[in-house]
Design a protein around this motif. Structure first.
Motif, mmCIF file in Angstrom:
data_model
loop_
_atom_site.group_PDB
_atom_site.id
_atom_site.type_symbol
_atom_site.label_atom_id
_atom_site.label_comp_id
_atom_site.label_asym_id
_atom_site.label_seq_id
_atom_site.Cartn_x
_atom_site.Cartn_y
_atom_site.Cartn_z
ATOM 1 N N VAL A 1 11.620 -10.885 -4.731
ATOM 2 C CA VAL A 1 10.610 -11.828 -5.210
ATOM 3 C C VAL A 1 9.195 -11.320 -4.967
ATOM 4 O O VAL A 1 8.319 -11.443 -5.834
ATOM 5 N N LEU A 2 8.967 -10.717 -3.798
ATOM 6 C CA LEU A 2 7.608 -10.328 -3.404
ATOM 7 C C LEU A 2 7.399 -8.813 -3.291
ATOM 8 O O LEU A 2 6.261 -8.364 -3.178
ATOM 9 N N GLY A 3 8.500 -8.068 -3.272
ATOM 10 C CA GLY A 3 8.372 -6.634 -3.024
ATOM 11 C C GLY A 3 8.234 -6.312 -1.555
ATOM 12 O O GLY A 3 7.918 -5.177 -1.193
ATOM 13 N N ILE B 1 0.837 -1.200 0.000
ATOM 14 C CA ILE B 1 0.000 0.000 0.000
ATOM 15 C C ILE B 1 0.874 1.252 0.000
ATOM 16 O O ILE B 1 0.637 2.195 -0.765
ATOM 17 N N ARG B 2 1.891 1.270 0.845
ATOM 18 C CA ARG B 2 2.807 2.412 0.883
ATOM 19 C C ARG B 2 3.456 2.638 -0.472
ATOM 20 O O ARG B 2 3.579 3.783 -0.946
ATOM 21 N N HIS B 3 3.908 1.544 -1.100
ATOM 22 C CA HIS B 3 4.559 1.656 -2.402
ATOM 23 C C HIS B 3 3.591 2.206 -3.436
ATOM 24 O O HIS B 3 3.954 3.075 -4.244
ATOM 25 N N ALA B 4 2.369 1.709 -3.431
ATOM 26 C CA ALA B 4 1.364 2.176 -4.397
ATOM 27 C C ALA B 4 1.066 3.661 -4.214
ATOM 28 O O ALA B 4 0.755 4.366 -5.186
ATOM 29 N N LEU B 5 1.174 4.155 -2.988
ATOM 30 C CA LEU B 5 0.931 5.568 -2.702
ATOM 31 C C LEU B 5 2.161 6.436 -2.951
ATOM 32 O O LEU B 5 2.116 7.655 -2.759
ATOM 33 N N GLY B 6 3.258 5.807 -3.361
ATOM 34 C CA GLY B 6 4.482 6.556 -3.654
ATOM 35 C C GLY B 6 5.283 6.943 -2.432
ATOM 36 O O GLY B 6 6.157 7.811 -2.511
ATOM 37 N N ARG B 7 5.020 6.309 -1.323
ATOM 38 C CA ARG B 7 5.751 6.602 -0.097
ATOM 39 C C ARG B 7 6.962 5.682 -0.004
ATOM 40 O O ARG B 7 6.813 4.474 0.080
ATOM 41 N N ARG B 8 8.139 6.264 -0.044
ATOM 42 C CA ARG B 8 9.374 5.476 -0.067
ATOM 43 C C ARG B 8 10.264 5.859 1.103
ATOM 44 O O ARG B 8 10.308 7.015 1.533
ATOM 45 N N PRO C 1 5.669 -5.503 -7.129
ATOM 46 C CA PRO C 1 5.742 -4.201 -7.789
ATOM 47 C C PRO C 1 6.987 -4.005 -8.652
ATOM 48 O O PRO C 1 7.725 -3.035 -8.498
ATOM 49 N N PHE C 2 7.230 -4.953 -9.521
ATOM 50 C CA PHE C 2 8.295 -4.864 -10.520
ATOM 51 C C PHE C 2 7.674 -5.191 -11.885
ATOM 52 O O PHE C 2 6.718 -5.952 -11.962
ATOM 53 N N ALA C 3 8.253 -4.639 -12.926
ATOM 54 C CA ALA C 3 7.676 -4.852 -14.255
ATOM 55 C C ALA C 3 7.854 -6.282 -14.739
ATOM 56 O O ALA C 3 7.041 -6.781 -15.515
#
Length: 251
Positions: free
Chosen positions: A187-189, A44-51, A248-250
């Motif tokens: 592997v999982l992000g 969720i954090r990654h999707a929101l751009g929080r790094r 979350p990798f292409a």
């Protein structure tokens, strides 16, 4: 009478080949449920751009420069496909970045060698024996051949054999947790959102993924068929392969 489920450690791994009892599968499921919130929250954090701030300066970073570490680099290049080799390097760099972010002590040589060799036999499954166990045994023998003391060689083997345990990644100071944490990012992000985006981009440019998702899923399908009582077969039943696809990798 209380029955204690044996720890999934080096002794268990070498004695059983990584085959699980029903009680051990239940214990692993409990461990997986404990780790699931961390994975979901991070997604969720990654999707929101929080790094986060976890990073390494790859241009200036000094890698372990021991005879064993150099021999492990050669072994990994000779034994692994491009996809698995790059994954093994990313496992180390991700784990080291997280360990330094968390300010935990870790054995850099053992972490490096175990990361490079943790998937030695993933692409060639052994019927009835978990790939992590066989890879750990191979790495242990490799380290002994190259002059490592027996205790350190066993630590490398044990780190590889136990890195599949769902709750291992929570302890980065343990070599198995170090490998597990780094591999879990790739592997999982898991905990990817704790790492600086520019660092991750630089790492992926230096060590491209080479269709890692597709390669891993094929390897895990073959592993599950070869070792029906192993951890990968159990993980398949939990939706693990779908989590790989959604990482979350292409690729």
């Amino acid at each position: 009478m209380l029955t204690v489920t044996p720890a999934l450690d080096w002794d268990w791994a070498t004695r059983t080949g990584g085959n699980l009892t029903a009680a051990q599968r239940r214990a692993l499921t409990v461990g997986l449920l404990r780790t699931a919130p961390t994975l979901m929250f991070g997604r969720i954090r990654h999707a929101l751009g929080r790094r986060g701030a976890g990073r390494l300066d790859l241009a200036e970073l000094r890698l372990p420069d021991t005879a064993l570490a150099r021999a492990a680099e050669v072994e990994a290049r000779e034994q692994l496909s491009d996809s698995m080799l790059a994954h093994s390097y990313r496992t180390y760099f991700f784990a080291r970045a997280l360990a330094e972010l968390d300010k935990v002590d870790y054995d850099d040589e053992i972490g490096y060698v175990a990361s490079l060799l943790h998937d030695l036999t993933l692409e060639t499954p052994t019927p009835g024996r978990c790939f992590a166990v066989v890879s750990g045994e191979s790495a242990n023998a490799f380290a002994l051949r190259h002059g490592a003391p027996a205790e350190r060689a066993e630590s490398i083997g044990a780190a590889i054999a136990t890195h599949l345990n769902p709750d291992a990644a929570g302890n980065l100071s343990d070599p198995g947790g170090f490998v597990s944490a780094g591999a879990s990012v790739d592997v999982l992000g898991r905990r990817l959102s704790d790492l600086d985006a520019a660092f991750v981009g630089d790492l992926l440019a230096r060590h491209p993924r080479h269709d890692l998702k597709q390669r891993l899923i094929a390897c895990f399908d073959a592993e599950a068929e070869a070792v029906p009582d192993g951890r990968i077969h159990w993980l398949k039943g939990t939706g693990f392969l779908q989590l790989i696809k959604l990482a979350p990798f292409a690729e």
